[in-house]
Design an enzyme around this catalytic site. Structure first.
Site, mmCIF file in Angstrom:
data_model
loop_
_atom_site.group_PDB
_atom_site.id
_atom_site.type_symbol
_atom_site.label_atom_id
_atom_site.label_comp_id
_atom_site.label_asym_id
_atom_site.label_seq_id
_atom_site.Cartn_x
_atom_site.Cartn_y
_atom_site.Cartn_z
ATOM 1 N N ILE A 186 -25.023 15.462 2.769
ATOM 2 C CA ILE A 186 -24.622 14.350 3.853
ATOM 3 C C ILE A 186 -23.386 15.091 4.440
ATOM 4 C CG2 ILE A 186 -23.037 13.226 2.225
ATOM 5 C CD1 ILE A 186 -25.717 11.690 4.407
ATOM 6 N N HIS A 246 -26.702 21.352 -9.337
ATOM 7 C CA HIS A 246 -27.282 21.421 -8.080
ATOM 8 C C HIS A 246 -27.036 22.606 -7.582
ATOM 9 C CE1 HIS A 246 -23.099 19.459 -7.556
ATOM 10 N NE2 HIS A 246 -23.476 19.952 -6.364
ATOM 11 N N HIS A 286 -26.643 24.801 -3.819
ATOM 12 C CA HIS A 286 -26.638 24.348 -2.237
ATOM 13 C C HIS A 286 -27.445 25.653 -1.530
ATOM 14 C CE1 HIS A 286 -22.865 21.940 -2.274
ATOM 15 N NE2 HIS A 286 -22.807 22.409 -3.517
#
Ligand code: AMP
Length: 130
Positions: free
Chosen positions: A30, A93, A95
C-alpha cells in the site's frame, strides 16, 4: 491476535490481491517504493522468515517466482529486487520490487502515493501475465 496480513488473507481488510493459492497470498504494498511493489506472504502466521519450516520457506520462493515473472512483464524495469525486512508487520513476507538501480531498493526513500485507480491498473497489468 491476528496480524494485519492474516486479516488481509481472510478478507477482513481489503487488499489489491495479485494472486493466492492454498498456502500463499500476494498483494500490492500500500506504500510502494515503485509501481508493482508486491508483498508475498505465507498464510501460516509466523513472524520471522527464518523461523518458517523448510517446506513453507521453499514454497514461498517458488510462489514468488511466478509473481515476479508477471510483475517484470507488466512493469518496465531491469529486474525484480527481493528483500525481507519485517520490522513493521510481524508476519513473514517477501518484498518484490521492480528496480532499475540499487537506489530503487532504498526503504528510506519517500513512498509513492498512488490512487485507487492506479493500484487497480497495476493489478490488471500484472494479472495479464499470471
Ligand atoms: P516490513 O514489515 O518492514 O517489511 O514492512 C511492512 C510493509 O507492509 C510496508 O512496506 C507497508 O507499506 C506494508 N503494508 C502495511 N500494511 C499494509 C496493508 N494494509 N496493505 C498493503 N501493504 C501494507
Amino acid at each position: 491476535m491476528a496480524t494485519i496480513f492474516t486479516k488481509i488473507i481472510n478478507g477482513e481488510i481489503p487488499s489489491y490481491k495479485v494472486a493466492e493459492d492454498d498456502n500463499y497470498y500476494a498483494f500490492l504494498d500500500i506504500n510502494p517504493l515503485a509501481k508493482g511493489h508486491t508483498l508475498v506472504v505465507p498464510k501460516k502466521e509466523v513472524d520471522y522468515m527464518f523461523d518458517l519450516d523448510d517446506e513453507t520457506l521453499a514454497g514461498l520462493n517458488i510462489f514468488a517466482k511466478k509473481i515476479a515473472k508477471a510483475i517484470e512483464k507488466a512493469v518496465p524495469c531491469k529486474r525484480i529486487g527481493t528483500t525481507v525486512i519485517g520490522l513493521e508487520v510481524p508476519h513473514a513476507h517477501l518484498h518484490l520490487i521492480p528496480i532499475n538501480g540499487i537506489n530503487d531498493m532504498n526503504f528510506e526513500k519517500p513512498k509513492l502515493k498512488l490512487s485507487d485507480e492506479e493500484f487497480k491498473q497495476i493489478l490488471a497489468d500484472i494479472h495479464k501475465y499470471l
